[in-house]
Motif scaffolding. Structure first.
Motif, PDB file in Angstrom:
ATOM      1  N   ASP A   5       6.531  25.642  18.954  1.00 32.68           N
ATOM      2  CA  ASP A   5       5.467  26.524  19.524  1.00 32.68           C
ATOM      3  C   ASP A   5       4.918  26.046  20.719  1.00 32.68           C
ATOM      4  OD1 ASP A   5       5.969  28.127  17.232  1.00 32.68           O
ATOM      5  OD2 ASP A   5       4.315  28.062  16.265  1.00 32.68           O
ATOM      6  N   GLU A   6       4.713  24.929  20.743  1.00 26.24           N
ATOM      7  CA  GLU A   6       4.225  24.250  21.928  1.00 26.24           C
ATOM      8  C   GLU A   6       5.111  24.309  23.194  1.00 26.24           C
ATOM      9  OE1 GLU A   6       4.476  22.910  18.959  1.00 26.24           O
ATOM     10  OE2 GLU A   6       2.766  21.588  18.481  1.00 26.24           O
ATOM     11  N   PHE A   7       6.257  24.458  23.078  1.00 24.19           N
ATOM     12  CA  PHE A   7       7.294  24.559  24.115  1.00 24.19           C
ATOM     13  C   PHE A   7       7.541  26.031  24.370  1.00 24.19           C
ATOM     14  CE2 PHE A   7       7.814  20.157  22.444  1.00 24.19           C
ATOM     15  CZ  PHE A   7       7.843  19.589  23.614  1.00 24.19           C
ATOM     16  N   ARG A   8       6.743  26.724  23.534  1.00 26.69           N
ATOM     17  CA  ARG A   8       7.135  28.305  23.695  1.00 26.69           C
ATOM     18  C   ARG A   8       5.798  29.173  24.057  1.00 26.69           C
ATOM     19  NH1 ARG A   8      11.374  29.056  18.970  1.00 26.69           N
ATOM     20  NH2 ARG A   8      13.137  27.406  19.629  1.00 26.69           N
ATOM     21  N   ASP A   9       4.851  28.480  24.660  1.00 28.21           N
ATOM     22  CA  ASP A   9       3.616  28.911  24.931  1.00 28.21           C
ATOM     23  C   ASP A   9       3.678  29.956  26.156  1.00 28.21           C
ATOM     24  OD1 ASP A   9       0.952  29.656  25.180  1.00 28.21           O
ATOM     25  OD2 ASP A   9       0.402  27.726  26.082  1.00 28.21           O
ATOM     26  N   PRO A  10       3.399  31.364  25.838  1.00 28.89           N
ATOM     27  CA  PRO A  10       3.265  32.121  27.032  1.00 28.89           C
ATOM     28  C   PRO A  10       2.505  32.128  28.170  1.00 28.89           C
ATOM     29  CG  PRO A  10       2.767  33.072  25.125  1.00 28.89           C
ATOM     30  CD  PRO A  10       3.311  31.978  24.686  1.00 28.89           C
ATOM     31  N   GLU A  11       1.355  31.492  27.885  1.00 32.06           N
ATOM     32  CA  GLU A  11       0.373  31.176  28.973  1.00 32.06           C
ATOM     33  C   GLU A  11       0.816  30.060  29.691  1.00 32.06           C
ATOM     34  OE1 GLU A  11      -1.925  32.044  31.057  1.00 32.06           O
ATOM     35  OE2 GLU A  11      -1.942  33.646  29.408  1.00 32.06           O
ATOM     36  N   ALA A  12       1.259  29.027  29.117  1.00 24.74           N
ATOM     37  CA  ALA A  12       2.044  27.991  30.177  1.00 24.74           C
ATOM     38  C   ALA A  12       2.989  28.559  30.907  1.00 24.74           C
ATOM     39  CB  ALA A  12       2.435  26.959  29.135  1.00 24.74           C
ATOM     40  N   ALA A  13       3.918  29.475  30.204  1.00 30.17           N
ATOM     41  CA  ALA A  13       4.913  29.764  31.186  1.00 30.17           C
ATOM     42  C   ALA A  13       4.484  30.691  32.338  1.00 30.17           C
ATOM     43  CB  ALA A  13       5.631  30.771  30.083  1.00 30.17           C
ATOM     44  N   ARG A  14       3.354  31.408  32.135  1.00 32.06           N
ATOM     45  CA  ARG A  14       2.928  32.327  33.136  1.00 32.06           C
ATOM     46  C   ARG A  14       2.472  31.384  34.294  1.00 32.06           C
ATOM     47  NH1 ARG A  14       2.307  36.387  29.125  1.00 32.06           N
ATOM     48  NH2 ARG A  14       0.374  35.452  28.091  1.00 32.06           N
ATOM     49  N   VAL A  35      24.173  24.033  33.646  1.00 34.54           N
ATOM     50  CA  VAL A  35      25.322  23.657  33.552  1.00 34.54           C
ATOM     51  C   VAL A  35      25.769  24.066  31.848  1.00 34.54           C
ATOM     52  CG1 VAL A  35      27.095  21.523  33.357  1.00 34.54           C
ATOM     53  CG2 VAL A  35      25.375  22.049  35.334  1.00 34.54           C
ATOM     54  N   CYS A  36      24.659  23.795  31.116  1.00 37.49           N
ATOM     55  CA  CYS A  36      24.949  23.761  29.799  1.00 37.49           C
ATOM     56  C   CYS A  36      24.645  25.080  29.080  1.00 37.49           C
ATOM     57  CB  CYS A  36      23.988  22.756  28.973  1.00 37.49           C
ATOM     58  SG  CYS A  36      23.898  22.840  27.275  1.00 37.49           S
ATOM     59  N   GLY A  37      25.507  25.478  28.088  1.00 40.01           N
ATOM     60  CA  GLY A  37      25.550  26.697  27.391  1.00 40.01           C
ATOM     61  C   GLY A  37      24.159  26.962  26.417  1.00 40.01           C
ATOM     62  N   GLY A  38      23.738  25.730  26.140  1.00 44.40           N
ATOM     63  CA  GLY A  38      22.434  25.648  25.294  1.00 44.40           C
ATOM     64  C   GLY A  38      21.364  26.220  26.033  1.00 44.40           C
ATOM     65  N   HIS A  39      21.463  25.861  27.325  1.00 49.79           N
ATOM     66  CA  HIS A  39      20.528  26.348  28.169  1.00 49.79           C
ATOM     67  C   HIS A  39      20.604  28.074  28.403  1.00 49.79           C
ATOM     68  CE1 HIS A  39      19.894  22.418  30.075  1.00 49.79           C
ATOM     69  NE2 HIS A  39      18.890  22.459  29.447  1.00 49.79           N
ATOM     70  N   THR A  40      21.841  28.498  28.711  1.00 52.41           N
ATOM     71  CA  THR A  40      22.175  29.964  28.764  1.00 52.41           C
ATOM     72  C   THR A  40      21.626  30.649  27.382  1.00 52.41           C
ATOM     73  OG1 THR A  40      24.103  29.198  29.630  1.00 52.41           O
ATOM     74  CG2 THR A  40      23.961  31.434  29.133  1.00 52.41           C
ATOM     75  N   LEU A 225       9.998  26.666  27.833  1.00 52.46           N
ATOM     76  CA  LEU A 225       8.996  25.669  28.890  1.00 52.46           C
ATOM     77  C   LEU A 225       9.941  24.842  29.696  1.00 52.46           C
ATOM     78  CD1 LEU A 225       5.567  25.790  27.392  1.00 52.46           C
ATOM     79  CD2 LEU A 225       6.413  27.154  29.093  1.00 52.46           C
ATOM     80  N   ASP A 226      10.682  23.959  29.050  1.00 51.61           N
ATOM     81  CA  ASP A 226      11.571  22.942  29.689  1.00 51.61           C
ATOM     82  C   ASP A 226      12.242  23.395  30.775  1.00 51.61           C
ATOM     83  OD1 ASP A 226      10.925  20.647  27.857  1.00 51.61           O
ATOM     84  OD2 ASP A 226      12.375  21.439  26.487  1.00 51.61           O
ATOM     85  N   ILE A 227      12.912  24.853  30.591  1.00 53.46           N
ATOM     86  CA  ILE A 227      13.846  25.378  31.666  1.00 53.46           C
ATOM     87  C   ILE A 227      12.796  25.702  32.679  1.00 53.46           C
ATOM     88  CG2 ILE A 227      15.357  27.069  32.145  1.00 53.46           C
ATOM     89  CD1 ILE A 227      16.366  26.654  29.112  1.00 53.46           C
ATOM     90  N   LEU A 228      11.575  26.372  32.433  1.00 48.92           N
ATOM     91  CA  LEU A 228      10.852  26.772  33.376  1.00 48.92           C
ATOM     92  C   LEU A 228      10.321  25.804  34.327  1.00 48.92           C
ATOM     93  CD1 LEU A 228       8.570  29.901  32.406  1.00 48.92           C
ATOM     94  CD2 LEU A 228      10.425  29.780  34.131  1.00 48.92           C
ATOM     95  N   GLN A 229       9.867  24.400  33.758  1.00 52.05           N
ATOM     96  CA  GLN A 229       9.539  23.465  34.518  1.00 52.05           C
ATOM     97  C   GLN A 229      10.554  22.885  35.332  1.00 52.05           C
ATOM     98  OE1 GLN A 229       8.218  19.946  32.259  1.00 52.05           O
ATOM     99  NE2 GLN A 229       6.127  20.226  33.425  1.00 52.05           N
ATOM    100  N   SER A 230      11.764  22.923  34.675  1.00 49.81           N
ATOM    101  CA  SER A 230      12.777  22.189  35.569  1.00 49.81           C
ATOM    102  C   SER A 230      13.148  23.136  36.798  1.00 49.81           C
ATOM    103  CB  SER A 230      14.224  22.059  34.495  1.00 49.81           C
ATOM    104  OG  SER A 230      13.781  21.371  33.396  1.00 49.81           O
TER     105      SER A 230
END
Lengths: 383, 382
Positions: A5-14, A35-40, A225-230
């Protein structure tokens, strides 16, 4: 759920989304390839694009091992599975991948003994329990899964198992990225590096992308959140005029990779001179086969496979989608002749494929839904 | 490498079947073309039955529509509800009539057995159709060599479950097949119930503004059975949610009256499949709030490991109800007052746009489609 859940926090995403929007130069459009399908899969599953500004676009790359498997290899695997004494084992993802003459599911329905496994070690267990049958593991994947295949071969050798073999379809990521970088019709501002592959190969192999091709790359984790931060890090590099390889997924990815995993791959496998990729064609030194000394475990040497090349259907534009030149919906057969239940191209098969992800999760007009009044209201009665 | 490659003729055929569509330029046009393609008459493309045909997803509905419905076509069957509503030629008396087969593996799992499923599953099909369950039949296909002791345990479980649901098993059948021709024990039950309420329940009756309620945490049964097979080497305290829903349904209908539009039990294909049927039949959208969907931590964890969505995992004692907004509060209170529905929750609403689709507002703050299941990595869950 803790640690998820810590990595899916909508507030941090915004918060991150605001940061990304602030870095957008007015009038400039940005395109980053994951590049990676897991990201897709993560991007579509969580509706991540809703957080991105309209001018920032994610392009879905070739990093889905199922999607890049050419039809001829599926036919070869089915030809092996059709031997009466063979038990073919494969990951669930493989079951619906179409070959020139049907999928594993079709072959299984026609009588072949094909079983789903979660790990190559499960295949080994089946081999131990069925000494009178030959058990073949359909090995697919990038550097992520190659170590476990290699370890399994070593274990089979140590145990003296004579009825276990691997049909190796392992591919390597760097030649595929090179092929994309050399594609003339490509417009990319940077890459999200594949997280799982990087746990094995590290970040160093990507340095040429920043150095020789002037594209930044950020190795990214798999939570939204990993992807957004990247994406935020990529935007920051562009804004600051930097072009580097950065490691957002440092909680898992060591800069120099996993030496033991690389060693075990190197011990058991060697590069093939060339290998065909679905949609991308033949790429030299882009795949692995078992070394000569492990010939006793190599299904390609033990069985007489047809090895016939099956051309991609003319209307199929998987190649353009894999290179990020076309959006999935721009393909001529998308959603009509080619659907997840009757896939023509492999991008439509795996849940990590760009077309399947778009069809399953994103097949509606975001603009229209954003504008719909009912969605602006709270959906649920809170109590 | 230089030889001429083969062509996959089936693929060329599939493309030809959809040829003639002009090249479209905008995403909106493409989406409309896709929806048109999805509405076409279903056709079974495979030459043989595959496991996907039994998974409860799109392949199953294609098989049902293209083979069974095509051959048996009649107005009662066409509704494809959990049970058929039929008159019996005596006044206005109408009954609900349903049948279901059970092939779960393993036969015994934490929280129940194939016997519990065989009774509860059929009772629930009647109950969510608005009927009072009355009588069941039970047919057994047994494999040579099956332990009589195991059969006794299964049948005892059925007797207890029938008592709890207030139904009697009044007729039955037994067949035995050679070793290797079945997997221990398969059961088919049929059931009849009395439709003695005036309420009309229909998946097509959902309309914009209605509220979607689920009667408790989802996916417990599917994950329990999967873990009981031992393939994953994961242990948990999770138990199946198998339970009769007849009295919960009665309380729900008492509280909601005419405001209850649809009730369905979320078995094979899970809640997502039910919501898709509702969206498709009503021509409305169903918008679900991911954060509001009750899912136990163990189920979320197993689903993450397996890469599947809890919304598609089978339950055996959970119902989905669509209720008019003005009755929703009363219905929710009545459901929560019932022991089987204590953890009921509102998970979403019916909306106008986009028609026929289920949308999920993700906990992460995005939006995505929840489509009909295509394949199923988890056969023989019920």
């Amino acid at each position: 759920m803790r640690f998820v859940d810590e990595f899916r926090d909508p507030e941090a995403a915004r918060h991150l989304a605001r940061g990304i929007a602030e870095l957008c130069e007015p009038g400039r459009r940005y395109a980053f390839m994951e590049v990676c399908g897991g990201h897709t899969h993560t991007i579509y599953k969580h509706g991540l694009e809703d957080h991105l500004p309209d001018d920032v676009r994610l392009v879905h790359g070739p990093g889905c091992p199922v999607c890049v498997l050419p039809m001829g290899r599926v036919d070869d695997a089915i030809a092996i599975a059709e031997h009466d004494d063979v038990i073919m084992t494969a990951f669930g993802d493989m079951m619906r991948v179409p070959g020139g003459h049907g999928s594993f599911f079709d072959a299984k329905a026609a009588g072949a003994d094909i079983r789903m496994v979660y790990s190559p070690l499960d295949a080994l267990k089946i081999a131990r329990n069925n000494p009178d049958r030959r058990v073949v593991f359909m090995a697919i994947g990038f550097e992520t899964t190659a170590p476990s295949t290699a370890m399994t071969v070593l274990r089979a050798q140590a145990e003296g198992l004579e009825n276990f073999a691997v049909f190796a379809n392992h591919v390597t990521i760097i030649p595929a990225i090179k092929a994309i970088l050399d594609s003339p019709d490509l417009r990319l501002d940077g890459f999200l590096g594949p997280g799982h592959v990087s746990t094995v190969i590290g970040c160093r192999p990507y340095e040429f992308i920043a150095r020789d091709h002037a594209k930044p790359l950020v190795t990214a984790g798999f939570e939204p959140l990993d992807i957004l931060q990247s994406v935020h890090w990529l935007m920051r590099q562009l804004a600051e005029g930097r072009c580097e390889v950065e490691n957002q997924y440092s909680r898992v990815v060591p800069w120099d990779g996993n030496r033991r995993a690389l060693e075990v791959i190197g011990r058991v496998m060697e590069l093939r001179p060339w290998f065909e990729w679905r949609g991308l064609g033949f790429i030299s030194h882009s795949a692995m086969q078992l070394r000569e000394e492990f010939a006793a475990f190599d299904a390609e040497r033990l069985f007489d496979v047809p090895g016939v090349r099956v051309a991609d259907p003319k209307a199929c534009q998987c190649g353009e989608v894999l290179k990020g030149v076309l959006e999935p919906w721009e393909c001529k057969v998308f959603g009509t002749a080619c659907t997840p239940e009757t896939p023509i191209g492999t991008c439509m098969v795996s849940s990590e494929g760009a077309c399947a992800a778009y069809y399953n999760f994103g097949r509606f007009s975001r603009a229209r839904v954003r504008g719909a009044t009912l969605l602006a209201d709270p959906v649920v009665m809170r109590r | 490498m230089t030889s001429t490659p083969e062509r996959a003729t089936w693929a060329e055929d599939a493309v030809a079947a959809h040829a003639g569509s002009e090249h479209l330029r905008t995403e909106e046009q493409v989406l409309e073309r896709i929806e048109r393609a999805r509405r076409r008459r279903p056709r079974v493309r495979e030459e043989r039955i595959t496991l996907a045909h039994g998974a409860g997803g799109r392949a199953t509905s294609t098989l049902i529509e293209a083979v069974f419905l095509d051959a048996f076509r009649n107005p009662e069957l066409e509704r494809l509800g959990d049970a058929a509503a039929v008159g019996i030629g005596v006044g206005d008396t109408r009954i609900a009539f349903t049948t279901d087969s059970y092939v779960v593996s393993p036969l015994f799992f934490p929280g129940g057995s194939i016997g519990d499923l065989a009774v509860n599953g059929t009772v629930n099909d009647l109950a969510v159709s608005g009927a009072r369950p009355l009588h069941l039949s039970a047919g057994f296909v047994l494999e040579e060599g099956f332990a009589v002791e195991d059969l006794r345990r299964i049948v005892d479980a059925m007797a207890v479950a029938a008592d709890a649901a207030g139904v009697r098993i009044v007729t039955g059948d037994t067949k035995v097949v050679e070793r290797g021709k079945a997997d221990g024990c398969f059961i088919t039950t049929a059931g009849v119930g009395l439709l003695d309420r005036s309420v009309v329940l229909d998946a097509g009756a959902a309309r914009p503004g209605d509220v979607v309620i689920v009667s408790g945490p989802i996916g417990d049964h599917g994950v329990t059975v999967m873990l009981a097979r031992g393939d994953l080497d994961v242990e948990s305290d999770l138990v199946s949610d198998t339970a009769p829903l007849h009295s919960l349904c009665a309380d729900l209908l008492d509280a909601g009256g005419d405001g209850v539009r649809v009730m369905r039990d979320a078995t094979r294909g899970g809640v997502a499949t039910i919501l898709n049927e509702i969206a498709r039949a009503s021509g409305a959208a169903v918008v679900v709030d991911e954060a509001a969907v009750p899912v136990r931590t163990e189920v979320t964890g197993a689903a993450e490991l397996l890469g599947i969505d809890p919304l598609y995992i089978a339950c055996e004692g959970r119902l989905v109800a669509v209720v008019a907004e003005e009755r929703a509060e009363a219905v929710l209170a009545a459901m929560r007052a019932h022991p089987t529905g204590a953890e009921s929750a509102v998970i979403g609403r019916v909306a106008e746009d986009p028609p026929g689709l289920v949308l999920l507002r993700t906990a992460f703050g995005g939006t995505r489609i929840v489509d009909v299941l295509v394949g199923d990595p988890l056969p023989r869950i019920c």
